[in-house]
Design a protein around this motif. Structure first.
Motif, PDB file in Angstrom:
ATOM      1  N   UNK A 220      -7.024  -4.117   3.549  1.00  0.00           N
ATOM      2  CA  UNK A 220      -5.654  -3.619   3.547  1.00  0.00           C
ATOM      3  C   UNK A 220      -5.706  -2.091   3.568  1.00  0.00           C
ATOM      4  N   UNK A 221      -5.213  -1.481   4.641  1.00  0.00           N
ATOM      5  CA  UNK A 221      -5.414  -0.039   4.810  1.00  0.00           C
ATOM      6  C   UNK A 221      -4.182   0.818   4.580  1.00  0.00           C
ATOM      7  N   UNK A 222      -3.042   0.200   4.259  1.00  0.00           N
ATOM      8  CA  UNK A 222      -1.880   1.028   3.967  1.00  0.00           C
ATOM      9  C   UNK A 222      -0.578   0.344   4.288  1.00  0.00           C
ATOM     10  N   UNK A 223       0.479   1.154   4.299  1.00  0.00           N
ATOM     11  CA  UNK A 223       1.801   0.634   4.588  1.00  0.00           C
ATOM     12  C   UNK A 223       2.831   1.733   4.465  1.00  0.00           C
ATOM     13  N   UNK A 224       4.063   1.422   4.830  1.00  0.00           N
ATOM     14  CA  UNK A 224       5.139   2.405   4.710  1.00  0.00           C
ATOM     15  C   UNK A 224       6.427   1.688   4.337  1.00  0.00           C
ATOM     16  N   UNK A 225       7.210   2.337   3.495  1.00  0.00           N
ATOM     17  CA  UNK A 225       8.489   1.783   3.052  1.00  0.00           C
ATOM     18  C   UNK A 225       9.310   2.901   2.444  1.00  0.00           C
ATOM     19  N   UNK A 226      10.605   2.698   2.349  1.00  0.00           N
ATOM     20  CA  UNK A 226      11.466   3.682   1.694  1.00  0.00           C
ATOM     21  C   UNK A 226      11.002   3.878   0.259  1.00  0.00           C
ATOM     22  N   UNK A 228       7.800   3.399  -1.662  1.00  0.00           N
ATOM     23  CA  UNK A 228       6.376   3.094  -1.494  1.00  0.00           C
ATOM     24  C   UNK A 228       5.834   2.229  -2.622  1.00  0.00           C
ATOM     25  N   UNK A 229       6.417   2.339  -3.814  1.00  0.00           N
ATOM     26  CA  UNK A 229       5.939   1.547  -4.953  1.00  0.00           C
ATOM     27  C   UNK A 229       6.224   0.060  -4.774  1.00  0.00           C
ATOM     28  N   UNK A 230       7.111  -0.268  -3.840  1.00  0.00           N
ATOM     29  CA  UNK A 230       7.462  -1.674  -3.633  1.00  0.00           C
ATOM     30  C   UNK A 230       6.482  -2.395  -2.711  1.00  0.00           C
ATOM     31  N   UNK A 231       5.583  -1.662  -2.084  1.00  0.00           N
ATOM     32  CA  UNK A 231       4.647  -2.288  -1.161  1.00  0.00           C
ATOM     33  C   UNK A 231       3.673  -3.189  -1.919  1.00  0.00           C
ATOM     34  N   UNK A 232       3.409  -4.388  -1.408  1.00  0.00           N
ATOM     35  CA  UNK A 232       2.493  -5.307  -2.092  1.00  0.00           C
ATOM     36  C   UNK A 232       1.039  -4.893  -1.896  1.00  0.00           C
ATOM     37  N   UNK A 233       0.179  -5.298  -2.834  1.00  0.00           N
ATOM     38  CA  UNK A 233      -1.251  -5.031  -2.675  1.00  0.00           C
ATOM     39  C   UNK A 233      -1.991  -6.237  -2.107  1.00  0.00           C
ATOM     40  N   UNK A 234      -1.241  -7.233  -1.656  1.00  0.00           N
ATOM     41  CA  UNK A 234      -1.805  -8.383  -0.947  1.00  0.00           C
ATOM     42  C   UNK A 234      -0.671  -9.014  -0.139  1.00  0.00           C
ATOM     43  N   UNK A 235      -1.037  -9.660   0.996  1.00  0.00           N
ATOM     44  CA  UNK A 235       0.024 -10.197   1.861  1.00  0.00           C
ATOM     45  C   UNK A 235      -0.557 -11.117   2.920  1.00  0.00           C
ATOM     46  N   UNK A 236       0.327 -11.937   3.481  1.00  0.00           N
ATOM     47  CA  UNK A 236       0.002 -12.729   4.659  1.00  0.00           C
ATOM     48  C   UNK A 236       0.310 -11.906   5.902  1.00  0.00           C
ATOM     49  N   UNK A 237      -0.641 -11.882   6.832  1.00  0.00           N
ATOM     50  CA  UNK A 237      -0.462 -11.207   8.109  1.00  0.00           C
ATOM     51  C   UNK A 237      -0.558 -12.235   9.232  1.00  0.00           C
ATOM     52  N   UNK A 293      12.270  -1.730  10.933  1.00  0.00           N
ATOM     53  CA  UNK A 293      11.595  -2.677  10.050  1.00  0.00           C
ATOM     54  C   UNK A 293      11.908  -2.346   8.599  1.00  0.00           C
ATOM     55  N   UNK A 294      11.916  -3.379   7.751  1.00  0.00           N
ATOM     56  CA  UNK A 294      12.136  -3.165   6.325  1.00  0.00           C
ATOM     57  C   UNK A 294      10.952  -2.419   5.720  1.00  0.00           C
ATOM     58  N   UNK A 295       9.755  -2.717   6.203  1.00  0.00           N
ATOM     59  CA  UNK A 295       8.541  -2.017   5.777  1.00  0.00           C
ATOM     60  C   UNK A 295       7.425  -2.390   6.745  1.00  0.00           C
ATOM     61  N   UNK A 296       6.297  -1.706   6.639  1.00  0.00           N
ATOM     62  CA  UNK A 296       5.127  -2.039   7.445  1.00  0.00           C
ATOM     63  C   UNK A 296       3.907  -2.164   6.538  1.00  0.00           C
ATOM     64  N   UNK A 297       2.945  -2.959   6.994  1.00  0.00           N
ATOM     65  CA  UNK A 297       1.656  -3.075   6.320  1.00  0.00           C
ATOM     66  C   UNK A 297       0.564  -2.975   7.379  1.00  0.00           C
ATOM     67  N   UNK A 298      -0.562  -2.404   7.004  1.00  0.00           N
ATOM     68  CA  UNK A 298      -1.643  -2.207   7.962  1.00  0.00           C
ATOM     69  C   UNK A 298      -2.953  -2.772   7.421  1.00  0.00           C
TER      70      UNK A 298
END
Length: 352
Positions: A220-226, A228-237, A293-298
């Motif tokens: 998991x290399x990062x993400x963006x959101x309004x 940032x603290x709301x971004x998960x540290x794990x996810x389905x891609x 997008x509501x947020x992004x994950x990379x």
């Protein structure tokens, strides 16, 4: 006079003052620690070298680790020791200070970069965020570098370095050092590109990939959101598939599907770390309204290898019915050439 005596005499004439050395040693003995912790052995060696007077301008200029370590301890001492050198060459590229002037709390430095051996540069050249500025003090000086112009006939690019004192006080006089490691050129920008894919075809049950903070390949290399603290540290891609559409070199859309009621769109980026390939996907309603997008994950596959591949997943809070009425668009950015090198100039800034 023999060479050894001549060389020593030249160094002695540009040595730092006793006051500067003593002040630096006092701070070191009082337990001063730079932001990046020095190795204990190197720290002790520098103390000994300063006490014995063994650190010369030539040593600071020619051994980067000595200069950087001294700069972490005392910018004033490091900049005092390093000789003025307003031009340098590496990998067939010459960097030179064209002019440098202080005007109150602002300083302007013009730098040229000339390709001596080919046609590797163009009007899109930039420094790929690889430049660094060293100041003679820690007094709140900030700096940034901007492209000015490119002369195709001489293959020379001109950049402006602007230095400012945040509190409005005069810019400190003395020696400044500007260094660059990478030059990017052949940049291509495609904005507002319509993508000929139907969002109604997004898979309802796509193949997925679980990535968490413990994953190493992919990781998991990062993400963006309004927030940032709301971004998960794990996810389905979305599990990467064969390209559905390739809007530009090294860029491809490799997935469209629904996960937990959200629309996922996946952008694959190759050579991201070398050619700055990246993009941004968005939806557009029939009335022309943009839906972000509501947020992004990379995530990144095969890091630290020649097969490194980066993915960015754009997650939208829309329903299948809403998505089916929208069209897909994107902004895409890439380049064709990265020139590596080690360019460093040191110049004086004096008040007018």
């Amino acid at each position: 006079m023999n060479f050894k005596q001549t060389y020593r005499g030249m160094n002695d004439r540009i040595a730092p003052s006793d006051t500067l050395v003593n002040d630096t040693l006092t701070r070191m003995h009082k337990g001063y620690r730079p932001k990046r912790r020095l190795r204990r052995g190197l720290f002790a060696a520098l103390v000994a070298a300063l006490l014995l007077g063994c650190i010369t301008p030539a040593l600071a200029a020619n051994i980067p680790v000595v200069y950087q370590a001294l700069y972490l301890i005392s910018p004033a001492l490091a900049q005092n020791l390093i000789p003025v050198k307003e031009s340098c060459e590496d990998n067939g590229v010459k960097m030179e200070v064209v002019s440098a002037v202080i005007d109150g709390n602002t300083a302007m430095v013009y730098l040229s970069l000339q390709d001596l051996i080919g046609d590797r540069f163009d009007e899109t050249i930039d420094l790929f965020d690889s430049y660094h500025l060293n100041f003679p003090s820690r007094t709140g000086v900030t700096g940034h570098c901007d492209f000015v112009s490119y002369d195709e006939q001489t293959r020379t690019a001109l950049f402006l370095v602007t230095l400012e004192q945040a509190d409005g006080s005069p810019i400190p006089t003395g020696k400044y050092t500007f260094s660059v490691r990478q030059l990017l050129s052949g940049k291509q920008t495609l904005e507002g590109t319509a993508i000929p894919l139907s969002l109604a075809d997004a898979s309802i049950a796509p193949e997925t990939l679980w990535i968490d903070s413990q994953s190493r390949d992919p990781y998991l290399s990062g993400g963006s959101a309004v927030d940032a603290d709301s971004l998960p540290d794990s996810a389905w891609f979305l599990a990467p598939q064969a390209p559905l559409y390739e809007p530009a070199d090294h860029l491809a859309i490799t997935g469209m599907g629904w996960i937990d009621g959200q629309l996922h769109l996946q952008l694959r980026m190759r050579q991201k770390s070398t050619l700055d390939t990246h993009g941004w996907l968005y939806l557009q309603t029939p009335s022309g309204e943009m839906v972000s997008s509501a947020y992004t994950l990379s995530f990144t596959e095969h890091p630290d290898t020649d097969d490194r591949t980066d993915y960015q997943e754009f997650i939208f809070d829309v329903t299948p019915e809403q998505a089916a009425d929208c069209t897909l668009h994107g902004n895409f950015y890439t380049a064709s050439r990265l020139t590596d090198g080690n360019w460093r100039v040191t110049f004086r800034l004096n008040s007018q």
